[in-house]
Design an enzyme around this catalytic site. Structure first.
Site, short mmCIF file in Angstrom:
data_model
loop_
_atom_site.label_atom_id
_atom_site.label_comp_id
_atom_site.label_asym_id
_atom_site.label_seq_id
_atom_site.Cartn_x
_atom_site.Cartn_y
_atom_site.Cartn_z
N LYS A 23 0.83 -1.22 0.00
CA LYS A 23 0.00 0.00 0.00
C LYS A 23 0.86 1.26 0.00
O LYS A 23 0.61 2.19 -0.77
CB LYS A 23 -0.94 0.03 1.23
CG LYS A 23 -1.92 -1.12 1.32
CD LYS A 23 -2.91 -0.96 2.47
CE LYS A 23 -2.27 -0.92 3.85
NZ LYS A 23 -1.60 -2.19 4.25
N ARG A 98 -9.37 1.23 8.79
CA ARG A 98 -8.99 -0.13 9.17
C ARG A 98 -10.10 -0.80 9.98
O ARG A 98 -9.96 -1.97 10.32
CB ARG A 98 -7.72 -0.10 10.01
CG ARG A 98 -6.43 -0.42 9.24
CD ARG A 98 -5.28 -0.26 10.20
NE ARG A 98 -4.07 -0.93 9.88
CZ ARG A 98 -2.99 -0.34 9.34
NH1 ARG A 98 -3.04 0.91 8.96
NH2 ARG A 98 -1.88 -1.01 9.19
N ARG A 137 11.94 -5.15 4.41
CA ARG A 137 11.77 -3.78 3.92
C ARG A 137 12.45 -2.71 4.79
O ARG A 137 12.65 -2.90 5.98
CB ARG A 137 10.28 -3.46 3.73
CG ARG A 137 9.49 -3.35 5.00
CD ARG A 137 8.01 -3.18 4.67
NE ARG A 137 7.24 -2.92 5.86
CZ ARG A 137 5.93 -2.73 5.87
NH1 ARG A 137 5.23 -2.79 4.76
NH2 ARG A 137 5.31 -2.49 7.01
N ARG A 171 11.49 -0.42 10.44
CA ARG A 171 10.47 -0.18 11.46
C ARG A 171 10.58 -1.16 12.61
O ARG A 171 10.80 -2.35 12.41
CB ARG A 171 9.08 -0.28 10.82
CG ARG A 171 8.67 1.00 10.13
CD ARG A 171 7.43 0.84 9.32
NE ARG A 171 6.34 0.17 10.02
CZ ARG A 171 5.12 0.07 9.51
NH1 ARG A 171 4.84 0.59 8.33
NH2 ARG A 171 4.18 -0.55 10.17
N ARG A 182 -0.33 -8.19 13.53
CA ARG A 182 -0.91 -7.22 12.58
C ARG A 182 -1.77 -7.93 11.53
O ARG A 182 -2.82 -7.43 11.13
CB ARG A 182 0.21 -6.39 11.93
CG ARG A 182 0.80 -5.37 12.90
CD ARG A 182 2.19 -4.91 12.52
NE ARG A 182 2.25 -4.22 11.27
CZ ARG A 182 3.39 -4.04 10.58
NH1 ARG A 182 4.53 -4.52 11.03
NH2 ARG A 182 3.36 -3.37 9.45
P1 AMP Z 1 1.08 0.95 8.95
O1 AMP Z 1 2.20 1.93 8.79
O2 AMP Z 1 -0.11 1.30 8.10
O3 AMP Z 1 1.52 -0.48 8.76
O4 AMP Z 1 0.57 1.08 10.46
C1 AMP Z 1 1.43 0.78 11.55
C2 AMP Z 1 0.63 0.68 12.82
O5 AMP Z 1 -0.03 1.93 13.09
C3 AMP Z 1 -0.49 -0.35 12.78
O6 AMP Z 1 -0.04 -1.66 13.08
C4 AMP Z 1 -1.43 0.20 13.85
O7 AMP Z 1 -0.93 -0.07 15.15
C5 AMP Z 1 -1.33 1.72 13.63
N1 AMP Z 1 -2.33 2.20 12.65
C6 AMP Z 1 -2.09 2.76 11.43
N2 AMP Z 1 -3.23 3.10 10.83
C7 AMP Z 1 -4.23 2.76 11.67
C8 AMP Z 1 -5.65 2.84 11.62
N3 AMP Z 1 -6.28 3.34 10.53
N4 AMP Z 1 -6.35 2.40 12.68
C9 AMP Z 1 -5.73 1.90 13.78
N5 AMP Z 1 -4.40 1.76 13.89
C10 AMP Z 1 -3.65 2.20 12.86
#
Ligand code: AMP
Length: 228
Positions: A23, A98, A137, A171, A182
């Protein structure tokens, strides 16, 4: 959406898919190709955590454990960012919504602005491949360009192709245990959004297991079609 700059003509796209589906990479490519703004709630939350804001502090432990941050925090942070002027050109939502609660809140925000979702595009991938993808990554700490040890290495080891920085980041939540959590959260809370957007007639799907550039070309065509 008080003060928000998303106008009735600003396209809104959503990228759906599990962690590691691509994404972020694809949203950045769409941003470069179409001039839309990539809005990643993960990036916004990491920035809030790094800045030590109340919301960031509350989100930090949840993110490190691979859980979902509360709808209240995430919606507030997204709403705030949507108010920035650059969002008037259109946005690509990456990692939001989400949960069904977030999807409903987004519908409300957009309805208030006389706006709609042009397309919710589901990136379809295998769970097993996701763990391998995520564990390789890294990103440029300066410009944010994404790389992968196997699928998208830098041309010169340790140097960003885009900006030349040698500051590379991995990360903290890209470890096997957190990735498994996740993926569990994705299937429980986020996968139902595929049916949600199908019901609204805006769902599109694409096979996201192939080459990054080929996926980007298909995605770009979908976006162009749905843009008008
Ligand atoms: P990402 O960078 O999209 O993989 O997000 C990393 C982490 O941020 C996720 O595992 C969640 O803990 C939190 N997170 C990101 N976007 C959301 C969302 N829309 N709702 C809830 N938690 C989020």
């Amino acid at each position: 959406m008080d003060g928000a700059q998303v106008t009735a003509t600003a396209p809104v796209f959503i990228l759906l898919g599990p962690p590691g589906a691509g994404k972020g990479t694809q949203a950045r490519m769409l941003q470069d190709a179409h001039g839309f703004v990539q809005l990643s709630t993960g990036d916004l939350l990491r920035a809030a955590a790094a800045a030590g804001t109340d919301a960031g502090e509350a989100a930090k432990a949840v993110m490190e454990a691979g859980g979902l941050v509360s709808d209240e925090i995430v919606i507030a942070i997204l709403k705030d960012r949507l108010g920035d002027e650059d969002c008037a050109h259109g946005v690509i939502l990456d990692g939001f919504p989400r949960t069904t609660g977030q999807a409903e809140a987004l519908d409300e925000l957009l309805a208030e602005a006389g706006q709609h979702i042009n397309a919710a595009i589901s990136l379809e991938v295998d769970d097993a491949a996701m763990v391998a993808r995520i564990s390789g990554r890294f990103t440029c700490g300066n410009c944010g360009e994404g790389y992968h040890d196997v699928h998208k290495p830098t041309a010169v080891l340790g140097t960003c192709d885009k900006c030349g920085s040698t500051h590379m980041k991995r990360r903290a939540d890209d470890n096997a245990e957190t990735v498994a959590q996740r993926l569990t959260e994705y299937h429980k809370q986020t996968a139902p959004l595929i049916a949600y957007y199908e019901g609204k007639g805006v769902l599109q799907s694409l096979d996201a297991m192939g080459e990054i550039d080929a996926i980007a070309a298909t995605l770009s065509g979908m976006v162009r079609e749905a843009e008008g």
